[in-house]
Write an enzyme that holds these catalytic residues in place. Structure first.
Site, PDB file in Angstrom:
ATOM      1  N   LYS A   1      44.048  33.817  24.698  1.00 57.42           N
ATOM      2  CA  LYS A   1      42.925  34.756  24.857  1.00 57.42           C
ATOM      3  C   LYS A   1      41.879  34.438  23.771  1.00 57.42           C
ATOM      4  O   LYS A   1      42.463  34.112  22.507  1.00 57.42           O
ATOM      5  CB  LYS A   1      43.251  36.062  24.768  1.00 57.42           C
TER       6      LYS A   1
ATOM      7  N   VAL B   1      38.556  43.172  43.592  1.00 53.99           N
ATOM      8  CA  VAL B   1      40.012  43.297  43.869  1.00 53.99           C
ATOM      9  C   VAL B   1      40.259  44.441  44.754  1.00 53.99           C
ATOM     10  O   VAL B   1      40.889  43.921  45.955  1.00 53.99           O
ATOM     11  CB  VAL B   1      40.755  43.899  42.574  1.00 53.99           C
TER      12      VAL B   1
HETATM   13  P1  NAD Z   1      34.805  45.043  39.772  1.00 51.86           P
HETATM   14  O1  NAD Z   1      33.745  45.168  38.518  1.00 51.86           O
HETATM   15  O2  NAD Z   1      34.616  44.131  40.789  1.00 51.86           O
HETATM   16  O3  NAD Z   1      35.182  46.448  40.466  1.00 51.86           O
HETATM   17  C1  NAD Z   1      35.550  47.479  39.776  1.00 51.86           C
HETATM   18  C2  NAD Z   1      35.406  48.780  40.569  1.00 51.86           C
HETATM   19  O4  NAD Z   1      36.018  50.051  40.054  1.00 51.86           O
HETATM   20  C3  NAD Z   1      33.795  49.165  41.235  1.00 51.86           C
HETATM   21  O5  NAD Z   1      33.842  49.488  42.476  1.00 51.86           O
HETATM   22  C4  NAD Z   1      33.699  50.223  40.121  1.00 51.86           C
HETATM   23  O6  NAD Z   1      32.718  51.062  40.692  1.00 51.86           O
HETATM   24  C5  NAD Z   1      34.924  50.725  40.225  1.00 51.86           C
HETATM   25  N1  NAD Z   1      35.103  51.835  39.248  1.00 51.86           N
HETATM   26  C6  NAD Z   1      34.913  51.969  37.741  1.00 51.86           C
HETATM   27  N2  NAD Z   1      35.267  53.151  37.251  1.00 51.86           N
HETATM   28  C7  NAD Z   1      35.756  53.615  38.081  1.00 51.86           C
HETATM   29  C8  NAD Z   1      36.621  54.960  37.957  1.00 51.86           C
HETATM   30  N3  NAD Z   1      36.818  55.716  37.030  1.00 51.86           N
HETATM   31  N4  NAD Z   1      37.143  55.411  39.334  1.00 51.86           N
HETATM   32  C9  NAD Z   1      37.000  54.662  40.563  1.00 51.86           C
HETATM   33  N5  NAD Z   1      36.477  53.548  40.656  1.00 51.86           N
HETATM   34  C10 NAD Z   1      36.052  53.179  39.236  1.00 51.86           C
HETATM   35  O7  NAD Z   1      36.280  44.626  39.011  1.00 51.86           O
HETATM   36  P2  NAD Z   1      37.341  43.785  39.503  1.00 51.86           P
HETATM   37  O8  NAD Z   1      37.347  42.415  39.273  1.00 51.86           O
HETATM   38  O9  NAD Z   1      37.710  44.392  40.978  1.00 51.86           O
HETATM   39  O10 NAD Z   1      38.406  44.466  38.614  1.00 51.86           O
HETATM   40  C11 NAD Z   1      39.378  45.502  38.708  1.00 51.86           C
HETATM   41  C12 NAD Z   1      40.520  45.705  37.956  1.00 51.86           C
HETATM   42  O11 NAD Z   1      41.283  44.758  38.242  1.00 51.86           O
HETATM   43  C13 NAD Z   1      40.222  45.365  36.440  1.00 51.86           C
HETATM   44  O12 NAD Z   1      41.206  46.168  35.661  1.00 51.86           O
HETATM   45  C14 NAD Z   1      40.366  43.888  36.256  1.00 51.86           C
HETATM   46  O13 NAD Z   1      40.663  43.724  34.662  1.00 51.86           O
HETATM   47  C15 NAD Z   1      41.661  43.921  37.200  1.00 51.86           C
HETATM   48  N6  NAD Z   1      41.733  42.585  37.516  1.00 51.86           N
HETATM   49  C16 NAD Z   1      40.869  41.568  38.268  1.00 51.86           C
HETATM   50  C17 NAD Z   1      41.196  40.352  38.720  1.00 51.86           C
HETATM   51  C18 NAD Z   1      40.139  39.582  39.578  1.00 51.86           C
HETATM   52  O14 NAD Z   1      40.495  38.437  39.925  1.00 51.86           O
HETATM   53  N7  NAD Z   1      38.920  40.050  39.445  1.00 51.86           N
HETATM   54  C19 NAD Z   1      42.546  39.527  38.454  1.00 51.86           C
HETATM   55  C20 NAD Z   1      43.155  40.673  37.697  1.00 51.86           C
HETATM   56  C21 NAD Z   1      43.172  41.696  37.299  1.00 51.86           C
END
Ligand code: NAD
Length: 370
Positions: free
Chosen positions: A77, A181
């Site tokens: 990382k 996600v």
């Molecule tokens: P994103 O920014 O596309 O979506 C995040 C969503 O969560 C948004 O809709 C936001 O409004 C919502 N949110 C923020 N705070 C919130 C709260 N307190 N309560 C409810 N909803 C809330 O992010 P993402 O890429 O979907 O990632 C989400 C999580 O998954 C993160 O923890 C990320 O590290 C993890 N993750 C993502 C991926 C990927 O492929 N994108 C892979 C592995 C893990």
């Protein structure tokens, strides 16, 4: 800050490199944790408050995630100090400078993370030729657009349902966080016949026990609005998503949202962790005692990194999806069978599996540093 030596153990970290170029305001750290399984893959996180310790912990998480996904990659990382919303030209200078400074560390493959995106990876690729999560023009697979992680989550659900007493085709689900996600997990679960009864984003929760219309929710988000503007549902505050009665509950937003103070409010049969570290270890223990099945993050959300690894091998979207399906199903099954047989938490079974795979690879190397 912890001294880096206090973070070292029998797995790593292998290398910790501090990059500092005051002339352009560049300060960052690379931690290559372990490369026994192959060159490490891990994202570049850009934020103002990043630390070496955070970087080392994230690198270790990647070692386990990549090994658990059975990828030929170790974990690494990097973190870059700065406001990710700085002017584009300034950000480009920092990203290009950082990658150039790390050009010779072939044991690390750059990927996107918080504060960086596919355009940043294009700059890295242009500088040193070694990055994943690239734009399509460079042969990249846009993993958030195709829903790589949500696709994997839906396969974890499908395997796990056999360990719970419900059928996905008639199950109700709730998703906290309707982003890359959460939205795609919902899409694939709906395709399997399940019904969304509640979803939330940072503005709040919408709930309808008779089901929500997924296309409508996706349209709202695509228009830059919130799910709480969905009309045919009860509007609740963000926290209320925790109490929703359903079969499948998916955290897909922030870390530590379920902890000792609220874990007993969960009213589901299966939790599948789309987000990273959404549930504290103590809360996971409580879930285990309550008989709620809980698939840990680095098993359930590995779809994204699997997609990146497939991209790195030069294959396309179809190969990425079939690899995610195959790996997610096999790993979820292995973890749940071990947990059941040994009467341990799925996280402990998953950690043991990942560690075994790393140590197995290390045993074949003269020194795992070369
Ligand atoms: P994103 O920014 O596309 O979506 C995040 C969503 O969560 C948004 O809709 C936001 O409004 C919502 N949110 C923020 N705070 C919130 C709260 N307190 N309560 C409810 N909803 C809330 O992010 P993402 O890429 O979907 O990632 C989400 C999580 O998954 C993160 O923890 C990320 O590290 C993890 N993750 C993502 C991926 C990927 O492929 N994108 C892979 C592995 C893990």
């Amino acid at each position: 800050m912890n001294d880096i030596f206090s973070l070292a153990d029998d797995l790593g970290p292998l290398k910790v490199i501090h990059v500092h170029e005051p002339g352009i305001g560049l300060q960052g750290v690379l931690v290559v944790d372990n490369v026994a399984r192959g060159p490490s893959i891990g994202g570049v996180r850009m934020a103002q408050d990043v630390t070496t310790e955070e970087c080392a912990r994230l690198a270790r998480a990647m070692t386990f995630k990549n090994a658990a996904a059975d990828l030929p990659h170790g974990g690494g990382k990097s973190v870059l100090v700065g406001d990710p919303k700085m002017p584009r030209e300034q950000k480009e200078v920092l990203i290009r400078g950082f990658s150039r400074a790390l050009e010779e560390v072939e044991q690390y493959i750059f990927g996107p993370d918080m504060g960086t995106n596919e355009e940043c990876m294009a700059w890295v690729k242009d500088e040193i030729g070694r990055a994943v999560g690239l734009p399509r023009e460079f042969g990249g697979i846009p993993l958030d657009e195709i829903g790589a992680t949500g696709y994997g989550v839906s396969h974890a659900v499908d395997v796990a349902q056999a360990f719970c007493d419900f059928d996905t085709a008639s199950a109700r689900f709730a998703i906290q966080g309707f982003g890359a996600v959460g939205k795609h997990a919902a899409r694939f679960l709906c395709a399997a016949g399940a019904a969304p009864v509640a979803v939330s984003d940072s503005a709040g929760t919408v709930y309808n026990p008779d089901g929500l219309d997924l296309d409508n929710l996706i349209e709202l988000k695509a228009a830059g609005r919130s799910v709480i503007e969905y009309s045919d549902a009860e509007r609740l505050d963000g926290d209320a998503i925790i109490d929703i009665e359903c079969e499948i509950w998916i955290p897909a937003a922030r870390p530590d949202v379920i902890n000792e103070n609220n874990v007993n409010r969960l009213n589901a049969k299966l939790i599948v962790q789309g987000a990273n570290i959404p549930i504290t270890y103590a809360a996971e223990k409580t879930l285990h005692q309550r008989g709620i099945l809980n698939i840990p993050d680095f098993i359930a959300n590995a779809g994204g990194v699997i997609c990146a690894a497939v991209e790195y091998q030069g294959a396309g979207e179809a190969a990425a999806l079939s690899t995610i399906e195959e790996k997610l199903r096999r790993n979820t099954r292995e973890v749940l069978e071990t947990a059941q047989r040994e009467q341990i938490m799925p996280r402990d079974a998953a950690l043991a599996m990942a560690r075994r795979r790393v140590e197995g690879a290390m045993s074949h190397r003269r020194w795992h540093i070369f």
